[in-house]
Design a protein around this motif. Structure first.
Motif, short mmCIF file in Angstrom:
data_model
loop_
_atom_site.label_atom_id
_atom_site.label_comp_id
_atom_site.label_asym_id
_atom_site.label_seq_id
_atom_site.Cartn_x
_atom_site.Cartn_y
_atom_site.Cartn_z
N CYS A 77 -13.03 -34.52 12.48
CA CYS A 77 -13.80 -34.51 11.29
C CYS A 77 -15.27 -34.20 11.37
CB CYS A 77 -13.66 -35.74 10.56
SG CYS A 77 -11.90 -36.24 9.82
N GLY A 78 -15.46 -34.19 12.59
CA GLY A 78 -17.09 -33.71 12.88
C GLY A 78 -17.97 -35.32 12.68
N VAL A 79 -17.42 -36.42 13.09
CA VAL A 79 -18.51 -37.53 12.84
C VAL A 79 -19.58 -37.31 14.24
CG1 VAL A 79 -16.84 -38.77 11.45
CG2 VAL A 79 -17.18 -38.98 14.12
N MET A 80 -20.64 -37.64 13.97
CA MET A 80 -21.87 -37.79 15.01
C MET A 80 -21.78 -39.07 15.64
SD MET A 80 -23.13 -34.94 14.68
CE MET A 80 -25.18 -35.00 15.20
N GLY A 81 -21.05 -40.10 15.35
CA GLY A 81 -20.96 -41.48 15.98
C GLY A 81 -19.80 -42.28 15.26
N ILE A 82 -19.65 -43.52 15.97
CA ILE A 82 -18.38 -44.38 15.41
C ILE A 82 -18.79 -45.54 15.69
CG2 ILE A 82 -15.91 -44.99 15.93
CD1 ILE A 82 -15.26 -42.48 16.89
N THR A 83 -18.59 -46.40 14.68
CA THR A 83 -19.05 -47.85 14.77
C THR A 83 -17.77 -48.71 14.53
OG1 THR A 83 -21.22 -47.64 13.57
CG2 THR A 83 -20.46 -49.59 13.55
#
Lengths: 311, 311, 311, 311
Positions: D41-47
């Motif tokens: 999806c192109g996220v820049m980070g994950i929490t």
């Protein structure tokens, strides 16, 4: 008017009940008797229409009629503080000006629910002070158990520094002993003016609080003579004597300190002591069961025996 | 009076703002214009002096004057519900009887803070119904975000069963979709009479709620014409058309649904639409920043473009 | 294991502190000394890992190690109840089964925050009972000051009726005297089985509660010998003697009852009495000021003098 | 490790669900698929392990196993933030150090309930920073709807100024638009360093928040591709295009934003989209009714049609 509250006010300011007849109407005869009783007990001030005074259950007309009646009865003898907390500043300002005009010594303001940051509290009390004008002395009520709003020491000091009219703290945070010590130590120093500190929370920690520098109490205990004597004995240096007397009453202090039902207990005791004609509490409000009545009878009898033993 | 609310009331009951002039006084000219605007939008009822109507900031005299003025303007055309929630039952009963006498269709009652068990809620509403008497129809307001009080489905059903005068539910619990489905399914069956269910919470789930059986909406969205059309399209079977229209407004619904500041937004929109003379909110109350004004302008323009595109 | 709690459990179940060394590590030597001290005081049970036992500050390994250690030290002498409240049922079930296997007498469960209706409470405790299985006896903790969750009498009775394993109520609602009277009167009658009722809230109303039918106390007062004697004297019919003894300790009971800071006071007293090696409280947690230490010294000295005077 | 969060972190940090199998066990296969999906999806980070990640329902072992698995799968590609909020600082420090050692980019900390003054918040985060040590970057979570704790702008700025490691704000106060504008304007000026601001609250105001200067979003919307595109279009200057896309998804954003039940909806959508094997939520947790399932089906279909229409 000479009796404005100020930064050096001290002694016991009794929180007055609002007496009703059995039919629920304001009972002004009982009000007179109650005022005389408080004066006989030696209180140094009277606070009316507080959170425990059923203020939100009065109509606008009743509020003003009751305040006028009390102020008239008290005359110039001791200062009378009037609770004016409410949801709208227009109403608060109107009531404040009305009671100041007829002789009130100041007003008591508790924060509205929801003021959950120092910034919001500063904003709110800034608005309150502007609405009341600088000539109305304010007692700040810090009572998180009821309002849900918490003041830090820093916030209290900032408020009294920013607003010369905020002269008194009704301290009833719980637990709150260290807070009281800090307000005492950190007001009246440098650029922070002294605050008068009167303690509430039903006086559950009165000796400790006086020993930590409180100037007195502002609460509605139904035996005001104890409050007066405990404060006076401390002042006279008889710390242990003060605390011995307090401890004799402590089972009853604890019993009255029950939030909600405490009001019904307090009115019942004032009724049994002949002070008010009826223990009536307006609806919706707490009521005592038969078991509660028996228990209170027993606790009152035990108190009498202890006082006899103390001499 | 023919317009009492009942168990089959339906459609949009708009929550009316209380218009003030720039000086903070009641603005009765704007009130007239606002009433006419609401009627032109096709609302089926009007609710005044609700939590969002700044009721606690009015004096007793203003409360009654405003209610009388609205009732007089509306005449017999549609039912007017009056919010009467407050701390004391005497005040609630007095206000209720005063407004019913001059033509109100019923009253709206939210529970006092602190009623944290079903037993307490049943006790409280029992007292309320006794104080108002059986002739005053009640809309029960279930709005935990503001009151802190939660109703279970079971409690709501018990209250409407035990008190024939509790005929309407203003449903604004959140999340609350399953709750609404259950009240719909479980009232109007067996020994539990039907309740009229009108939804609030700024109409954030209006299509879903109508599809689940709500009878209408009771909220103060500043574009009442949308609420009316969404309800009507559902009634006409055009479910997707209703939802398409709603979705066009959803960015604004969401924007108005901001607790607290939402009131200032709502009044600002009504002011921009020419309905009320000033967006004034009484203190203490929310205010819009310059940035908020720009943002609102942008959102209103986007809404206009979307409505054009919808045709 | 013979010591399961049941519907007739009685006497004092002391809430045990969790002793830490100065470095914050579990102090198992102090734990042994503390257990022996409690047994010497004559307690009839011990509760570990309650809200005041700093349970959420232990790691999973520490929790189990501490519970095993206590259970091993106590052996078969008196029942040990283990607090297992928490956010997830899997964790609760795992811990419950682990401690029951090594000899626990039952578990104590407080509701999660947010269970604001009877329906939610019934749903939650239904899930809890299913997760634990019917062989784990449960003490229901009713402590709204900390959980924010309120139980009505009706809800308590329903829960104990629906779940045979809910055998005990830790009663610490406040004000709560009438509630206690009602649970006493309305359990053990008809189809509602008897509940064991042990009182908490720091024992602030212990004599009144025993007189109203409580079976004992479950609290962590740092002078457990007082709790034991007050319960025993009541049992022996010496009601006034029990209350005289209680009243002598009441200034200290009140002092320990301060929510939050009370834990630090309790540990400090246990430390001064030679029971635990350090008064260490894990972070984040309350700490005593120098002023608090002096005040405590004074209150402990006053208590000694009163006990001497009582003989 | 190069991917530490810092004061300039931006883009979409997706809040990851914690996938469970139908039996409730951690589902690591689904975890892999979910991570790959997020990356696609192109996220820049994950929490991970945030309030919505069911963290308190995992055992200590599961917590660490899940964190290690995610970190391993993500590798060095994008930063992973780990939620470590909890009741005890020892546990928080241990978990933080464990995850930082295996490659976490920072930790997220929400305040404990009850920190009701700025003084308490400053004290708490001082303790947190000391316990974690200066090498662990912190994302401050401001989420009063869940924690009950409110931060003022002043408190946020003080915290980031006093603690260089507090580099990021997860902004999800509501209403909170003016707050966001102020933190943006008042950080990165004078002696207050810039903060990265990522918005949560289910992205209900994402376009407005980006337009007011937010650096991105940190939320768990089940269509992360929308979040990514809305942020990118804003960055590319296509403000209206961004908002048009957002508005198409808004009915679903609003639907997922329902506190509590929102988690079940989110997992159900991820399941329907083939991302996770089961929508299982651990007990106690929300569940969807048959009606909810139908409603969700309808809303998903409407979304598809809108996206087609947008082209």
């Amino acid at each position: 008017m000479t009796h404005r509250i100020d930064r050096h006010s001290e002694g016991v300011f009794i929180i007055a009940a609002t007496p009703f007849g059995k039919d629920g109407a304001l009972d002004l005869d009982s009000t007179d008797r109650m005022i005389d009783f408080y004066l006989d007990c030696g209180v140094m001030g009277i606070t009316i229409l507080g959170i425990m005074g059923e203020a939100p259950k009065l109509s606008g007309e009743e509020t003003l009629a009751f305040a006028r009646h009390v102020l008239n009865r008290v005359g110039n003898r001791i200062p009378v503080v009037v609770g004016v907390s409410g949801a709208g500043l227009d109403n608060m300002a109107r009531l404040s000006h009305e009671v100041m005009e007829v002789g009130a010594a100041g007003v008591m303001v508790a924060p509205m629910p929801g003021l959950a940051t120092e910034a919001k509290l500063k904003g709110y009390f800034g608005q309150v002070c502007a609405a009341l004008g600088p000539d109305v002395p304010i007692c700040l009520q810090d009572y998180p158990q009821t309002t849900g709003v918490q003041f830090s020491v820093e916030t209290i000091l900032t408020l009294t520094r920013d607003h010369p009219q905020i002269v008194m703290l009704k301290h009833e945070d719980w637990p709150g002993l260290t807070k009281l010590s800090r307000v005492r130590a950190e007001s009246g120093t440098g650029d922070t003016p002294r605050m008068s500190i009167l303690v509430g929370n039903a006086a559950l920690f009165l000796p400790q609080e006086i020993q930590r520098g409180a100037d007195g109490a502002m609460t509605g205990f139904a035996y005001p003579e104890m409050l007066v004597q405990v404060v006076e004995r401390h002042k006279a240096g008889d710390v242990d004597g003060a605390e011995d007397l307090f401890d004799a009453y402590l089972p009853m202090v604890r019993y009255e300190q029950q939030l909600g039902i405490g009001l019904a207990i307090r009115k019942e005791i004032l009724h049994r002591r002949g002070v008010i004609g009826s223990p009536k509490v307006r609806a919706p409000g707490p009521a005592l069961t038969a078991r509660d009545h028996e228990e209170l009878t027993r606790l009152m009898a035990r108190l009498d025996r202890k006082l006899e033993a103390l001499g």
